[in-house]
Design an enzyme around this catalytic site. Structure first.
Site, PDB file in Angstrom:
ATOM      1  CG  ASP A   1      79.025  17.894  10.996  1.00 36.36           C
ATOM      2  OD1 ASP A   1      80.237  17.835  10.730  1.00 36.36           O
ATOM      3  OD2 ASP A   1      78.142  17.387  10.277  1.00 36.36           O
TER       4      ASP A   1
ATOM      5  N   GLY B   1      77.410  12.595   3.931  1.00 33.23           N
ATOM      6  CA  GLY B   1      76.308  12.129   3.099  1.00 33.23           C
ATOM      7  C   GLY B   1      76.200  10.621   3.035  1.00 33.23           C
TER       8      GLY B   1
ATOM      9  CG  ASN C   1      80.196  12.890   9.174  1.00 35.30           C
ATOM     10  OD1 ASN C   1      80.996  12.239   9.846  1.00 35.30           O
ATOM     11  ND2 ASN C   1      80.284  14.193   9.037  1.00 35.30           N
TER      12      ASN C   1
END
Length: 288
Positions: A84, A208, A229
């Site tokens: 990521d 976020g 995520n």
């Protein structure tokens, strides 16, 4: 269970109109907690290792990647391994041999043309390796460019042009969330999510998500988000439990004593958020 691929899990979630939770891995305990929580929820998930996590481990990718892969392979639900927020091209190119099925190449700090050029090159390389590639357009909060600053949110027309120009497999978009939030107060622009979903042919990714309340997460998935995520929420749960244990047992020096309850707290967070994200039916998948 055999290690799943991110592309397969995202495609299945999108076809079902459900979200796919993706959790950040920093330590072995994170990976174990994600597997345990996903099993408890009966949900597939993605284990994500960020460039920052690799830096924390002395810029050595393989030890953590192989440990996370081993945990995923022993899980009773499908889990995939994802690299990521990669900004370093050299790190990206080490992902295939390290067992990753996907990566997120982050050129969002560049101006649009530079972002397109860098991401096109990354996508071309990734596809030659059989890897699924995610990218970002817009400025998710928690990095330079606040989530609520005018002009930082992702424009649907620009997003459609960006995907066509880069060939990416998924797009992370800025719709009001921020990285590293420890309070769940973010309010998402669901109308914008819907317009992005209609304009962009690839799955949308929400970064976020730790700062996003449950009802906003379910609304985001219903509006068209697929990959969700989550990172800081695990660290918040872990740190709170470790602090509480050490306050009650100040003489303890064996890390297993406080790592175990910290890991359990992360697993419970994974279970709860997986149930929230993966249980939302949505009619957003268009007919071909």
């Amino acid at each position: 269970m055999t290690l799943a691929t991110t592309g397969e899990l995202v495609a299945a979630a999108r076809a079902d109109g459900r979200g796919l939770p993706a959790f950040n891995v920093i330590t072995l305990e994170h990976a174990e907690a994600i597997a345990a929580g996903a099993e408890a929820a009966g949900s597939p998930a993605v284990l994500q290792i960020s460039q920052n996590a690799v830096r924390f481990h002395g810029d050595r990718l393989l030890p953590l990647a192989r440990a996370a892969a081993a945990v995923a392979e022993s899980a009773e639900v499908p889990l995939a391994l994802h690299l990521d927020h990669v900004e370093d091209a050299g790190l990206l190119r080490s992902s295939a041999e390290a067992g990753f099925s996907s990566a997120m190449f982050d050129a969002s700090a560049l101006l649009y043309d530079g972002n397109v050029a860098a991401t096109r090159e990354a996508a071309d390389w990734a596809h030659r390796q059989g890897l699924w590639l995610e990218a970002e357009l817009g400025r998710v909060g928690g990095k330079p460019g606040d989530a609520h600053t005018p002009g930082v949110r992702t424009d649907p027309a620009e997003a459609a042009a960006y995907v066509a120009a880069t060939g990416v497999d998924a797009l992370a978009v800025a719709v009001g969330s921020s990285h590293a939030m420890t309070e769940r107060t973010a309010v998402l622009d669901r109308e914008l999510i819907g317009r992005l979903r209609a304009a962009v042919p690839v799955p949308l990714v929400l970064h976020g998500s730790s700062g996003v309340p449950d009802e906003e997460l379910t609304g985001a998935v219903a509006a068209g988000m697929t990959k969700i995520n989550i990172g800081t929420a695990l660290n918040t749960a872990f740190s709170a439990e470790v602090r509480a244990y050490l306050a009650e047992h100040p003489s303890v020096v064996d890390p297993r004593r406080y790592l175990a309850p910290g890991r359990d707290a992360m697993a419970d967070t994974v279970r709860r958020l997986s149930s929230v994200v993966a249980s939302v039916p949505s009619p957003r998948e268009p007919a071909d």
